[in-house]
Design a protein around this motif. Structure first.
Motif, short mmCIF file in Angstrom:
data_model
loop_
_atom_site.label_atom_id
_atom_site.label_comp_id
_atom_site.label_asym_id
_atom_site.label_seq_id
_atom_site.Cartn_x
_atom_site.Cartn_y
_atom_site.Cartn_z
N LEU A 174 3.88 -14.65 -2.73
CA LEU A 174 3.77 -15.79 -2.84
C LEU A 174 3.60 -16.30 -2.04
O LEU A 174 3.30 -17.60 -1.84
N ARG A 175 2.50 -15.90 -0.93
CA ARG A 175 2.61 -16.54 0.71
C ARG A 175 0.68 -17.03 0.20
O ARG A 175 0.82 -18.29 0.88
N LYS A 176 0.25 -16.83 -0.98
CA LYS A 176 -1.30 -16.93 -0.75
C LYS A 176 -1.02 -19.07 -1.22
O LYS A 176 -1.41 -19.84 -1.24
N ARG A 177 0.35 -19.47 -1.64
CA ARG A 177 0.93 -20.70 -2.20
C ARG A 177 1.43 -21.41 -0.66
O ARG A 177 1.33 -22.80 -0.60
N PHE A 178 2.20 -20.03 -0.57
CA PHE A 178 3.68 -21.30 0.51
C PHE A 178 3.58 -20.22 1.15
O PHE A 178 4.21 -19.05 1.44
N HIS A 179 3.74 -21.22 2.53
CA HIS A 179 3.64 -20.22 4.29
C HIS A 179 4.57 -21.38 5.20
O HIS A 179 3.65 -21.28 6.63
N GLU A 180 5.72 -21.50 4.80
CA GLU A 180 5.54 -22.55 6.38
C GLU A 180 6.30 -21.71 6.93
O GLU A 180 6.67 -21.00 6.54
N PRO A 181 6.99 -21.95 7.74
CA PRO A 181 7.51 -21.85 9.11
C PRO A 181 8.27 -21.39 8.78
O PRO A 181 9.17 -19.91 9.80
N CYS A 182 9.14 -21.85 7.84
CA CYS A 182 11.02 -21.47 7.43
C CYS A 182 10.37 -19.72 6.57
O CYS A 182 11.55 -19.19 6.82
N VAL A 183 9.61 -19.76 6.36
CA VAL A 183 9.30 -18.23 5.64
C VAL A 183 9.85 -16.71 6.34
O VAL A 183 10.19 -16.34 5.97
N GLU A 184 8.85 -17.39 7.08
CA GLU A 184 9.37 -16.61 8.69
C GLU A 184 11.17 -15.50 9.45
O GLU A 184 11.02 -14.99 10.22
N VAL A 185 11.90 -15.97 8.56
CA VAL A 185 13.36 -16.31 9.27
C VAL A 185 13.21 -14.73 8.36
O VAL A 185 14.25 -14.01 9.23
N LEU A 186 12.88 -14.12 7.71
CA LEU A 186 12.54 -12.93 7.09
C LEU A 186 11.39 -11.85 6.82
O LEU A 186 10.91 -12.60 5.70
N PRO A 187 11.56 -11.08 6.74
CA PRO A 187 10.20 -9.78 6.65
C PRO A 187 9.72 -9.97 4.85
O PRO A 187 10.93 -9.94 4.06
N TRP A 188 9.20 -9.97 4.58
CA TRP A 188 8.33 -9.57 3.08
C TRP A 188 7.21 -8.45 3.35
O TRP A 188 6.32 -8.28 3.97
#
Length: 378
Positions: A230-244
């Motif tokens: 999903l990172r190609k579409r959505f990479h706001e700072p809020c996603v950084e709370v949890l690794p992928w």
């Protein structure tokens, strides 16, 4: 703006979930300025124990007159809205007009009826808004709230005082990233969110197909991989709370199918948003943020917890129940069968359009169901 009194009508699960919003609004005065009202004494003691403000049963009109609130929060069940608005709130607002007193703002926690109903039922001089919180906040110690979308809707016919409108737009900020959406589109917007709840089901399919092939893939691994895709579409700072990471998915065919399914689901829900007239930026943020949030939850919780949470939220006659009915009417099995074939190298590129249509159908079915939940037709 002064810290006015607040009265909550309908002190159920949703109103309790929004406690951080009241705390932000009222601060340490919450216990003296806020009162919650339940419709019955069932579960009263438990609710009182959960809340840092008084919770009582009934006496809505009397409480309104006693507290003289600057804000009323309406959180009764959808099918109870008409009776409460027309039988209790409308006469109360009329009494205040006759006394030439300031009218309280009204926040409704139901997506239906649309906010235009309150304008018509209570009067054009009432500041009314639909407030819909994102329902995932803290999971296993992680604050996931800001990845998700909360939204507020206003009636375009009513011009709010600037300060009151700012307060309404910021009210749900503790529960998610707040998006403003036109009142008549709130039901469709919520349907998009519910359609993306089915990210859980996509993870279950990955697990099951891997197991058929003699591999063990945990929910944490599949959800983490979906998030990486999903990172190609959505990479706001809020996603950084949890690794992928994609590390748990070593089969290239499976990775490819997962990415295609995620893209197709986005396309299907987005196509629904276009038919509903949802602006691009709002639609994109809702779809991406909701996909992200439910994959985050799947990454952190065991399947039995996810299944139970889904069961708890899929109330009879409600939005999520319709989403599950729709995907289980052939869609789930189709995706499962096609992943099985894809893994064997049988790669039919038309599958993407079929999955897109499944997602579109889920969103539309949920939206159609939502228009009937309150029994009020606008």
């Amino acid at each position: 703006m002064k810290k006015e009194n607040v009265v909550i009508i309908g002190m159920g699960f949703l109103a309790t979930y929004a406690i951080p919003c009241y705390e932000r609004l009222l601060g340490d005065e919450i216990g003296s300025r806020l009162v919650g009202i339940k419709g019955s004494d069932r579960g009263l003691k438990e609710r009182q124990a959960q809340c840092n403000f008084p919770v009582q049963v009934g006496k809505v009109r009397e409480t309104l007159e006693e507290k003289d609130p600057g804000l009323i929060i309406l959180a009764v069940k959808p099918d109870q809205i008409a009776d409460m608005v027309e039988g209790t709130l409308a006469p109360y607002y009329q009494m205040l007009r006759e006394k030439e007193e300031e009218l309280p703002d009204l926040y409704s926690f139901a997506p239906a009826p649309p906010v235009s109903y309150y304008y018509d039922a209570l009067g054009s001089d009432v500041n009314a808004a639909n407030q819909l919180p994102n329902m995932i906040s803290h999971v296993e110690g992680y604050d996931l709230s800001q990845a998700g979308v909360s939204f507020v809707s206003f009636d375009s016919r009513r011009e709010w005082p600037e300060e009151k409108k700012r307060r309404a737009k910021e009210f749900l900020s503790p529960t998610g990233t707040v998006v403003e959406i036109a009142g008549e589109k709130a039901n469709s917007f919520l349907a998009m969110q519910v359609a993306c709840h089915l990210m859980f089901e996509l993870n279950y399919i990955v697990q099951d197909i891997a197991k058929e092939n003699g591999k063990e893939i945990s929910l944490a691994q599949s959800a983490s991989a979906f998030r990486a895709l999903l990172r190609k579409r959505f990479h706001e700072p809020c996603v950084e709370v949890l690794p992928w990471s994609l590390d748990g998915i070593d089969d290239e065919n499976m990775r490819e199918f997962m990415e295609m399914t995620l893209d197709a689901w986005y396309d299907g829900v987005y196509r629904f948003s276009e038919t509903a007239g949802i602006p691009h930026e709002a639609a994109d943020r809702m779809i991406c943020g909701t996909m992200e949030t439910f994959h985050m939850e799947a990454q952190l919780e065991p399947k039995e917890v996810l299944v139970q949470n889904t069961k708890n939220h899929a109330t009879p006659g409600g939005y999520l129940e319709m989403a599950l009915i729709t995907i289980n009417n052939g869609g789930y099995k189709y995706i499962e069968d096609q992943m099985r074939k894809w893994g064997k190298g049988e790669k039919d590129r038309l599958i993407r359009k079929e999955i897109e249509q499944i997602a579109f159908s889920v969103a539309k079915a949920v939206s159609d169901r939502g228009k009937t939940t309150s029994g009020i037709h606008k």
